[in-house]
Design a protein around this motif. Structure first.
Motif, mmCIF file in Angstrom:
data_model
loop_
_atom_site.group_PDB
_atom_site.id
_atom_site.type_symbol
_atom_site.label_atom_id
_atom_site.label_comp_id
_atom_site.label_asym_id
_atom_site.label_seq_id
_atom_site.Cartn_x
_atom_site.Cartn_y
_atom_site.Cartn_z
ATOM 1 N N ALA A 1 9.225 7.151 0.034
ATOM 2 C CA ALA A 1 9.612 5.922 -0.663
ATOM 3 C C ALA A 1 8.879 4.728 -0.063
ATOM 4 C CB ALA A 1 11.121 5.696 -0.555
ATOM 5 N N VAL A 2 8.542 3.774 -0.901
ATOM 6 C CA VAL A 2 7.985 2.507 -0.440
ATOM 7 C C VAL A 2 9.143 1.659 0.064
ATOM 8 C CG1 VAL A 2 6.793 0.404 -1.162
ATOM 9 C CG2 VAL A 2 6.086 2.620 -2.081
ATOM 10 N N ASP A 3 8.988 1.075 1.246
ATOM 11 C CA ASP A 3 10.036 0.244 1.836
ATOM 12 C C ASP A 3 9.798 -1.220 1.468
ATOM 13 O OD1 ASP A 3 11.958 -1.009 3.351
ATOM 14 O OD2 ASP A 3 11.143 -0.408 5.280
ATOM 15 N N ALA A 4 10.619 -1.741 0.563
ATOM 16 C CA ALA A 4 10.476 -3.135 0.128
ATOM 17 C C ALA A 4 11.425 -4.078 0.868
ATOM 18 C CB ALA A 4 10.726 -3.231 -1.373
ATOM 19 N N VAL A 5 12.269 -3.531 1.786
ATOM 20 C CA VAL A 5 13.301 -4.374 2.406
ATOM 21 C C VAL A 5 13.339 -4.352 3.932
ATOM 22 C CG1 VAL A 5 14.795 -4.359 0.379
ATOM 23 C CG2 VAL A 5 15.070 -2.596 2.105
ATOM 24 N N GLY A 6 12.636 -3.453 4.592
ATOM 25 C CA GLY A 6 12.617 -3.420 6.055
ATOM 26 C C GLY A 6 13.659 -2.506 6.664
ATOM 27 N N CYS A 7 13.547 -1.216 6.432
ATOM 28 C CA CYS A 7 14.523 -0.227 6.912
ATOM 29 C C CYS A 7 14.085 0.398 8.227
ATOM 30 C CB CYS A 7 14.669 0.899 5.892
ATOM 31 S SG CYS A 7 15.120 0.325 4.274
ATOM 32 N N ILE A 8 15.041 1.043 8.883
ATOM 33 C CA ILE A 8 14.748 1.815 10.085
ATOM 34 C C ILE A 8 15.341 3.215 9.906
ATOM 35 C CG2 ILE A 8 14.638 -0.194 11.616
ATOM 36 C CD1 ILE A 8 17.490 0.526 12.558
ATOM 37 N N PRO A 9 14.837 4.201 10.653
ATOM 38 C CA PRO A 9 15.395 5.551 10.556
ATOM 39 C C PRO A 9 16.908 5.545 10.792
ATOM 40 C CG PRO A 9 13.335 5.617 11.749
ATOM 41 C CD PRO A 9 13.669 4.159 11.540
ATOM 42 N N GLY A 10 17.610 6.312 9.963
ATOM 43 C CA GLY A 10 19.065 6.381 10.032
ATOM 44 C C GLY A 10 19.766 5.518 9.007
ATOM 45 N N ASP A 11 19.082 4.502 8.500
ATOM 46 C CA ASP A 11 19.691 3.633 7.478
ATOM 47 C C ASP A 11 19.987 4.415 6.200
ATOM 48 O OD1 ASP A 11 19.626 1.276 8.950
ATOM 49 O OD2 ASP A 11 17.814 0.496 7.970
ATOM 50 N N TRP A 12 21.126 4.126 5.599
ATOM 51 C CA TRP A 12 21.426 4.590 4.246
ATOM 52 C C TRP A 12 20.936 3.504 3.309
ATOM 53 C CZ3 TRP A 12 22.864 9.325 2.827
ATOM 54 C CH2 TRP A 12 23.401 10.161 3.804
ATOM 55 N N VAL A 13 20.212 3.903 2.265
ATOM 56 C CA VAL A 13 19.546 2.931 1.402
ATOM 57 C C VAL A 13 19.758 3.253 -0.068
ATOM 58 C CG1 VAL A 13 17.780 2.375 3.118
ATOM 59 C CG2 VAL A 13 17.377 4.246 1.491
ATOM 60 N N ILE A 14 19.507 2.259 -0.909
ATOM 61 C CA ILE A 14 19.518 2.420 -2.357
ATOM 62 C C ILE A 14 18.061 2.453 -2.808
ATOM 63 C CG2 ILE A 14 20.182 1.410 -4.566
ATOM 64 C CD1 ILE A 14 22.420 -0.066 -2.980
ATOM 65 N N CYS A 15 17.716 3.487 -3.566
ATOM 66 C CA CYS A 15 16.348 3.657 -4.067
ATOM 67 C C CYS A 15 16.341 3.645 -5.589
ATOM 68 C CB CYS A 15 15.771 4.992 -3.600
ATOM 69 S SG CYS A 15 15.659 5.187 -1.823
ATOM 70 N N VAL A 16 15.256 3.149 -6.137
ATOM 71 C CA VAL A 16 15.048 3.222 -7.586
ATOM 72 C C VAL A 16 13.758 3.978 -7.850
ATOM 73 C CG1 VAL A 16 16.329 1.136 -8.179
ATOM 74 C CG2 VAL A 16 13.906 0.960 -7.641
ATOM 75 N N GLY A 17 13.695 4.585 -9.032
ATOM 76 C CA GLY A 17 12.515 5.358 -9.398
ATOM 77 C C GLY A 17 11.892 4.862 -10.676
ATOM 78 N N SER A 18 10.798 5.511 -11.061
ATOM 79 C CA SER A 18 10.110 5.269 -12.323
ATOM 80 C C SER A 18 9.552 3.848 -12.393
ATOM 81 C CB SER A 18 11.058 5.558 -13.483
ATOM 82 O OG SER A 18 10.360 5.623 -14.687
ATOM 83 N N SER A 19 9.631 3.210 -13.554
ATOM 84 C CA SER A 19 9.049 1.871 -13.700
ATOM 85 C C SER A 19 9.786 0.838 -12.852
ATOM 86 C CB SER A 19 9.043 1.440 -15.171
ATOM 87 O OG SER A 19 10.358 1.375 -15.680
ATOM 88 N N ALA A 20 11.078 1.051 -12.603
ATOM 89 C CA ALA A 20 11.822 0.135 -11.722
ATOM 90 C C ALA A 20 11.260 0.177 -10.303
ATOM 91 C CB ALA A 20 13.300 0.493 -11.712
ATOM 92 N N ALA A 21 10.788 1.342 -9.866
ATOM 93 C CA ALA A 21 10.196 1.473 -8.527
ATOM 94 C C ALA A 21 8.913 0.672 -8.426
ATOM 95 C CB ALA A 21 9.922 2.941 -8.212
ATOM 96 N N ARG A 22 8.115 0.704 -9.455
ATOM 97 C CA ARG A 22 6.855 -0.045 -9.435
ATOM 98 C C ARG A 22 7.116 -1.546 -9.400
ATOM 99 N NH1 ARG A 22 5.907 4.406 -12.556
ATOM 100 N NH2 ARG A 22 6.345 3.427 -14.550
ATOM 101 N N GLU A 23 8.047 -2.003 -10.230
ATOM 102 C CA GLU A 23 8.353 -3.436 -10.244
ATOM 103 C C GLU A 23 8.982 -3.892 -8.934
ATOM 104 O OE1 GLU A 23 9.863 -5.430 -13.666
ATOM 105 O OE2 GLU A 23 9.283 -3.748 -14.955
ATOM 106 N N ALA A 24 9.861 -3.071 -8.362
ATOM 107 C CA ALA A 24 10.502 -3.429 -7.092
ATOM 108 C C ALA A 24 9.490 -3.484 -5.949
ATOM 109 C CB ALA A 24 11.604 -2.425 -6.767
#
Length: 83
Positions: free
Chosen positions: A38-61
């Motif tokens: 996944a591309v990190d758009a928010v600044g995560c570290i290992p162990g973090d639980w995150v919300i991911c989006v896919g498809s065209s939403a992933a490109r825009e995000a």
């Protein structure tokens, strides 16, 4: 949207120009599940639980409709226990 846990950073020395220098992270939806990048758009570290989006939403995000991503992290979950 998906809930995933960040496993580790993925180091890639060769990238297409459009990826720029955005961090790439290895994530999993559940323990023992398949890994995804996944591309990190928010600044995560290992162990973090995150919300991911896919498809065209992933490109825009990630910054552009032309961005070559199928999975982008858009948020860090403050409180989550995998059940």
């Amino acid at each position: 949207m998906k809930i995933c846990q960040v496993e580790k950073t993925l180091v890639s020395t060769n990238r297409i120009k459009d990826l720029g220098h955005r961090p790439l992270l290895v994530v999993r939806e559940k323990v023992g599940g398949p890994r995804q990048v996944a591309v990190d758009a928010v600044g995560c570290i290992p162990g973090d639980w995150v919300i991911c989006v896919g498809s065209s939403a992933a490109r825009e995000a990630a910054g552009s409709k032309e961005f070559p991503s199928d999975l982008t992290i858009i948020g860090i979950i403050d409180h989550w226990s995998e059940s």
